[in-house]
Scaffold this motif. Structure first.
Motif, mmCIF file in Angstrom:
data_model
loop_
_atom_site.group_PDB
_atom_site.id
_atom_site.type_symbol
_atom_site.label_atom_id
_atom_site.label_comp_id
_atom_site.label_asym_id
_atom_site.label_seq_id
_atom_site.Cartn_x
_atom_site.Cartn_y
_atom_site.Cartn_z
ATOM 1 N N LEU A 286 0.830 -1.216 0.000
ATOM 2 C CA LEU A 286 0.000 0.000 0.000
ATOM 3 C C LEU A 286 0.861 1.260 0.000
ATOM 4 O O LEU A 286 0.533 2.243 -0.675
ATOM 5 C CB LEU A 286 -0.925 -0.005 1.225
ATOM 6 N N ALA A 287 1.959 1.246 0.742
ATOM 7 C CA ALA A 287 2.845 2.408 0.780
ATOM 8 C C ALA A 287 3.451 2.681 -0.595
ATOM 9 O O ALA A 287 3.551 3.840 -1.032
ATOM 10 C CB ALA A 287 3.948 2.198 1.816
ATOM 11 N N CYS A 288 3.863 1.622 -1.294
ATOM 12 C CA CYS A 288 4.429 1.793 -2.640
ATOM 13 C C CYS A 288 3.403 2.383 -3.597
ATOM 14 O O CYS A 288 3.725 3.259 -4.419
ATOM 15 C CB CYS A 288 4.931 0.451 -3.158
ATOM 16 N N ILE A 289 2.162 1.919 -3.497
ATOM 17 C CA ILE A 289 1.101 2.473 -4.341
ATOM 18 C C ILE A 289 0.844 3.934 -3.971
ATOM 19 O O ILE A 289 0.618 4.779 -4.838
ATOM 20 C CB ILE A 289 -0.184 1.637 -4.202
ATOM 21 N N GLY A 290 0.902 4.243 -2.668
ATOM 22 C CA GLY A 290 0.733 5.621 -2.233
ATOM 23 C C GLY A 290 1.803 6.544 -2.795
ATOM 24 O O GLY A 290 1.529 7.717 -3.106
#
Length: 469
Positions: free
Chosen positions: A441-445
């Motif tokens: 999720l952090a990478c997508i963010g």
């Protein structure tokens, strides 16, 4: 569209905002309240965590798949008529879900009926808001109320759902939805459609089938990743081919002088395209975090529905607080600055969720991170919607509203599918799978942060700037 900063909508028009905002609230609530019922539904319907994940994801996916056709039908049937029809279908689905004897009927009522009902009623919410609130300042305020209610509904869904599930039963949460929908139908009696419906408006049925089937195959393929990789790859491949076929179909229709489901003109506005990316990722992060944290607390830590819901009050408080400040922030900062800041704060929240949960076994370790995520998302939901909707003239509001809601709900379904699948696959080693889901999720963010940084510094898109930018 008139851009008059001193005009104030009349009292009757302001009252029309209430049913529209409540409709967005209940639809967003429906997308997240089932997260705290994972154990209860699994036991009662003799299913698994993955079965509940599928029901949640399919609901969000059906909304995404039918949102563009729903937006187009507003011109043909009328905005108010679609709004009320969607509410009725949604209410029937909620009651059917409340009486579901098994997972199949739950998916029929919640995922299919409520999903299609939402796809019919949500585009009119944004189209009517754009048409009724004609100056930029009042429109921004109205969008702030609606998107704020949507964010609150998504964040408060676990708390309200947890309270109802613990005090009564998980089925009562669907009865609650039906009652709210009935109240919205009553309140919408005074809602006026600024434009009459045009039954002669063409509808691209082939385009609707291709786009819906393509999105369904892609997301369902992601859900199958932990069961059969070959099936997952096949579904995703078919989905991509169908989406490509959809765009080829659209080009062919336009060259023949016919009206396609979705005009390619909508993708020629660089500012709007970037804002659509940020919208997609905002809802992906919200729903992805909600599912991962809810499942982890219930399945791994053994918390019940109300305990899980209480933890999510931190996210609700964050979204509510930043949404209430949306108008004041918009007056002082550009849309781009607000969206970028929102992503930075949200990413900070995900990092806090990773660090504190590893160091602290209490469920309250989730509160600081969820609070930051709520603040960040609440700050950027409204600017992203306002940039997209205000980039096009009134005659394209049906199309862009459908596309905008499709992109947002696709993000929601992808968040539950992608992050949820990463978590479910590794439940044998729950701490690692939780960390892996959060890192994904952090990478997508980070992708969302980059997209927001590419927006123009003064990204208050207006119809006069609706060309390629």
């Amino acid at each position: 569209m008139t851009d008059n900063p001193v005009a104030r909508p009349s009292a009757p028009i302001r009252r029309m905002l209430l049913p529209l905002a409540l409709a967005q609230f209940i639809c967003s609530f429906a997308g997240s309240n089932m997260n705290v019922m994972i154990n209860d539904i699994s036991v009662d319907l003799d299913t698994t965590v993955q079965g509940v994940q599928t029901a949640i994801t399919v609901f969000l996916l059906v909304m995404a798949a039918f949102m563009i056709p729903g937006g187009k039908l507003t011109d043909r049937w009328g905005r108010k008529r679609c709004f009320v029809a969607g509410l009725i279908l949604y209410g029937v689905g909620a009651l059917l879900s409340a009486a579901a004897p098994g997972l199949g009927i739950l998916i029929l009522g919640n995922s299919i009926f409520e999903g299609i009902g939402t796809a019919l009623l949500i585009p009119p919410v944004y189209i009517l808001t754009t048409m009724l609130f004609t100056d930029m300042k009042s429109r921004a305020r109205a969008f702030g109320v609606i998107t704020g209610m949507g964010g609150i509904g998504a964040a408060a869904g676990p708390l309200i759902g947890g309270l109802i599930t613990t005090a009564i039963d998980w089925r009562a949460a669907f009865v609650f939805q039906a009652l709210i929908v009935a109240a919205i139908v009553v309140l919408s009696r005074g809602l006026e459609d600024p434009l009459p419906p045009d039954p002669t408006t063409p509808f691209d049925g082939i385009g609707a089938v291709l786009s819906a089937a393509g999105l369904v195959c892609i997301v369902m393929g992601i859900l199958q990743a932990d069961n059969a990789l070959s099936v997952s790859t096949t579904l995703i491949g078919i989905g991509i081919l169908l989406v490509v076929g959809f765009f080829l179909h659209v080009r062919r229709f336009e060259r023949a002088g016919r009206v396609p489901l979705l005009s390619t003109d909508l993708f020629r506005n660089r500012t709007s395209n970037l804002a659509l990316v940020t919208q997609n990722i905002q809802w992906l992060l919200l729903m992805g975090v909600a599912f991962v944290v809810s499942a982890f607390l219930q399945v791994v830590r053994g918390y019940n529905a109300i305990e899980t819901g209480i933890i999510f009050t931190a996210a609700t408080a964050g979204i509510l607080g930043s949404s209430l400040l949306a108008e004041r922030l918009a007056a002082r900062h550009s849309q781009r600055a607000l969206i970028m800041s929102g992503f930075v704060v949200t990413l900070g929240g995900i990092v806090v969720l990773l660090l504190l949960v590893r160091a602290w076994t209490s469920a309250w370790a989730f509160a600081p991170g969820l609070l930051l995520i709520g603040v960040g998302l609440g700050a950027m939901l409204t600017p992203s919607v306002n940039v997209v909707q205000s980039a096009f003239p009134e005659e394209q509001q049906g199309e862009i509203s459908g596309l905008s809601r499709c992109v947002s709900n696709l993000g929601s379904s992808l968040g539950t599918a992608v992050a949820g699948t990463v978590l479910v696959v590794g439940l044998a080693t729950p701490d690692r799978s939780y960390a892996a889901a959060m890192i994904v999720l952090a990478c997508i963010g980070l992708v969302g942060l980059v997209a927001s940084a590419l927006l123009p510094a003064t990204s208050s898109a207006t119809p006069s700037a609706s060309g390629a930018q």
